[in-house]
Design an enzyme around this catalytic site. Structure first.
Site, mmCIF file in Angstrom:
data_model
loop_
_atom_site.group_PDB
_atom_site.id
_atom_site.type_symbol
_atom_site.label_atom_id
_atom_site.label_comp_id
_atom_site.label_asym_id
_atom_site.label_seq_id
_atom_site.Cartn_x
_atom_site.Cartn_y
_atom_site.Cartn_z
ATOM 1 N N GLN A 44 5.594 -47.308 -77.396
ATOM 2 C CA GLN A 44 6.133 -45.693 -76.557
ATOM 3 C C GLN A 44 7.511 -45.860 -76.720
ATOM 4 O O GLN A 44 7.767 -44.966 -76.365
ATOM 5 C CB GLN A 44 6.375 -46.814 -75.170
ATOM 6 C CG GLN A 44 4.736 -47.279 -74.369
ATOM 7 C CD GLN A 44 4.049 -46.007 -73.944
ATOM 8 O OE1 GLN A 44 4.534 -45.340 -73.739
ATOM 9 N NE2 GLN A 44 2.776 -46.289 -73.399
ATOM 10 N N CYS A 49 -5.821 -53.701 -61.732
ATOM 11 C CA CYS A 49 -6.324 -54.259 -60.494
ATOM 12 C C CYS A 49 -7.128 -55.712 -61.310
ATOM 13 O O CYS A 49 -7.221 -56.085 -62.557
ATOM 14 C CB CYS A 49 -8.028 -53.099 -61.028
ATOM 15 S SG CYS A 49 -8.878 -53.713 -59.281
HETATM 16 N N1 PLP Z 1 2.000 -52.005 -76.351
HETATM 17 C C1 PLP Z 1 2.448 -50.749 -75.253
HETATM 18 C C2 PLP Z 1 4.062 -50.936 -74.942
HETATM 19 C C3 PLP Z 1 1.269 -49.815 -74.777
HETATM 20 O O1 PLP Z 1 2.391 -49.448 -74.179
HETATM 21 C C4 PLP Z 1 0.310 -50.138 -75.153
HETATM 22 C C5 PLP Z 1 -0.729 -49.332 -74.611
HETATM 23 O O2 PLP Z 1 -0.762 -48.907 -73.284
HETATM 24 C C6 PLP Z 1 -0.385 -50.909 -75.984
HETATM 25 C C7 PLP Z 1 0.830 -51.863 -76.825
HETATM 26 C C8 PLP Z 1 -1.760 -50.693 -76.479
HETATM 27 O O3 PLP Z 1 -2.324 -50.415 -77.605
HETATM 28 P P1 PLP Z 1 -3.584 -49.767 -77.604
HETATM 29 O O4 PLP Z 1 -4.130 -49.230 -76.502
HETATM 30 O O5 PLP Z 1 -3.402 -48.316 -79.044
HETATM 31 O O6 PLP Z 1 -4.211 -51.097 -78.035
#
Ligand code: PLP
Length: 388
Positions: free
Chosen positions: A179, A325
């Site tokens: 993020q 959920c």
């Molecule tokens: N780490 C964080 C902080 C995320 O926000 C997300 C996805 O929402 C992920 C890991 C997982 O990434 P991916 O959807 O590419 O597996």
């Protein structure tokens, strides 16, 4: 009805700049990058160009970039690669209560395998105190994993300070940068991270591609077995078109992020000012600390976040609640309860995450729609003192 997307932390559309290289790569660059013939060599070249673009974005060398399927796989490889690669009998990992499930559930699996895990609390503003990291280190600590920016609040963690503490104790440091990438500067050398996770679909590249930065000489155990692709760490025929898209997205971010961040920060503050001014009993979660410029998490007391989410969706606005959920019941966000909100406060919070397509006009329309929907929901369910 117009449809406006305010959920860029969940995923981003593929940008036209990225599509312009992704679609031709999908169509034309179909050779196997391991093949000796010209088709294979063309694929290999495209892959290596993407690796160099990504390395330039991260300020690392190309061989420190491992392409894989996304943020979840990057987090898994970092965590299991370090812990399983360490020969010690007793092992301990430090992480935080506000990590993404990709990290938290990897740590839960480690616990089932006999590894001790410390989950550090965060401040009421959603920030980890580096001193708490220092105090949690034990002789058997093998890994510290702290995210760079939180997905729900946008809070930016003191990653460089934590990296320095980890290294002073001889511990490997991983950060989930999914993020942060594309929203705030990411220089893996300045940050001092050993391992850093990124995901394509959060930076306007497609789903199904991600990157793990693995610092030179940091040894990871294999977690998947097959060919020698990606230094043996990610066996399997490479997703060349995905990597090409990732490289282009990283390059766009390297060139345009500074200006876009200023624009998004202005839109975010317009949104927050507008909502606070027109909706009573409303609070911005983690407002007082450094946040990614696009993310706003707002609590509407006396309103069910999910009901508001649906009301906004019916008017064409896509936002998100951090609720998950689990076993048939809706659990409030673990991040919001970690910053001290009670369950009902957590359930009354929504996340707005802005991105490239959003304009002032959209933000103003969103503010008006939120004000109207909150007033209506409070009138419909006057369960508390909030009658709108
Ligand atoms: N780490 C964080 C902080 C995320 O926000 C997300 C996805 O929402 C992920 C890991 C997982 O990434 P991916 O959807 O590419 O597996």
């Amino acid at each position: 009805m117009n449809h406006y997307y305010f959920d860029h932390n969940a995923t981003t559309p593929v940008s036209t700049d990225v599509l312009d290289v992704y679609l031709p790569a999908l169509r034309d660059v179909y050779g196997n990058a391991s093949s000796v013939h010209s088709f294979g060599q063309a694929a290999k070249q495209s892959l290596e160009t993407a690796r160099r673009q990504t390395a330039a974005f991260l300020n690392c060398s190309a061989k420190e970039v491992i392409f894989l399927s996304g943020g979840t796989e990057a987090d898994n490889l970092a965590i299991f690669g370090i812990v399983r690669g360490c020969a010690r009998e007793r092992k301990h990992v430090i992480t935080t209560l506000i990590e993404h499930p990709a990290v938290l559930n990897s740590c839960a699996q480690l616990e089932r395998e006999g590894v001790a895990v410390t989950y550090l609390a965060v401040s009421r503003e959603g920030v980890v105190d580096p001193e708490n990291v220092r105090r949690a280190i034990r002789p058997e600590t093998v890994l510290i994993s702290v995210m760079h920016a939180n997905n729900e609040l946008g809070t930016v963690q003191p990653v460089a300070e934590i990296a320095a503490i980890a290294h002073a104790a001889g511990v490997i440091f991983h950060s989930d940068g999914v993020q942060a990438a594309g929203k705030i500067p990411v220089d893996v050398h300045a940050l001092g991270v050993d391992l850093y996770s990124l995901s394509g679909h959060k930076i306007y590249a497609p789903k199904g591609v991600g990157v793990l930065f693995v610092r030179n000489r940091v040894a990871l155990a294999q977690t998947q077995f097959g060919g020698r692709h990606e230094r043996g760490l990610r066996p399997g025929t490479e997703n060349v078109a995905g990597a090409v898209a990732f490289g282009a997205a990283a390059e766009w971010a390297a060139n345009h992020m500074a200006g876009e961040s200023i624009r998004l920060a202005e839109l975010r503050s317009r949104l927050e000012r507008g909502i606070l001014a027109s909706v009573p009993d409303t609070y911005v979660n983690a407002a007082g600390v450094a946040r990614t410029p696009n993310t706003s998490n707002i609590r509407f007391d006396g309103v069910q976040g999910d009901a508001l989410l649906i009301a906004l969706d019916l008017k064409g606005f896509a936002v998100s609640s951090g609720a998950a959920c689990s076993s048939g019941s809706v659990e409030p966000s673990h991040v919001l309860t970690a910053i001290g909100l009670d369950k009902s406060q957590a359930r009354s919070s929504l996340r707005f995450s802005l991105g490239r397509s959003n304009t002032r006009e959209q933000v103003d329309a969103l503010i008006a729609t939120v004000a109207e929907a909150v007033a209506r929901l409070r009138r419909l369910a006057p369960s508390s003192a909030f009658h709108g």
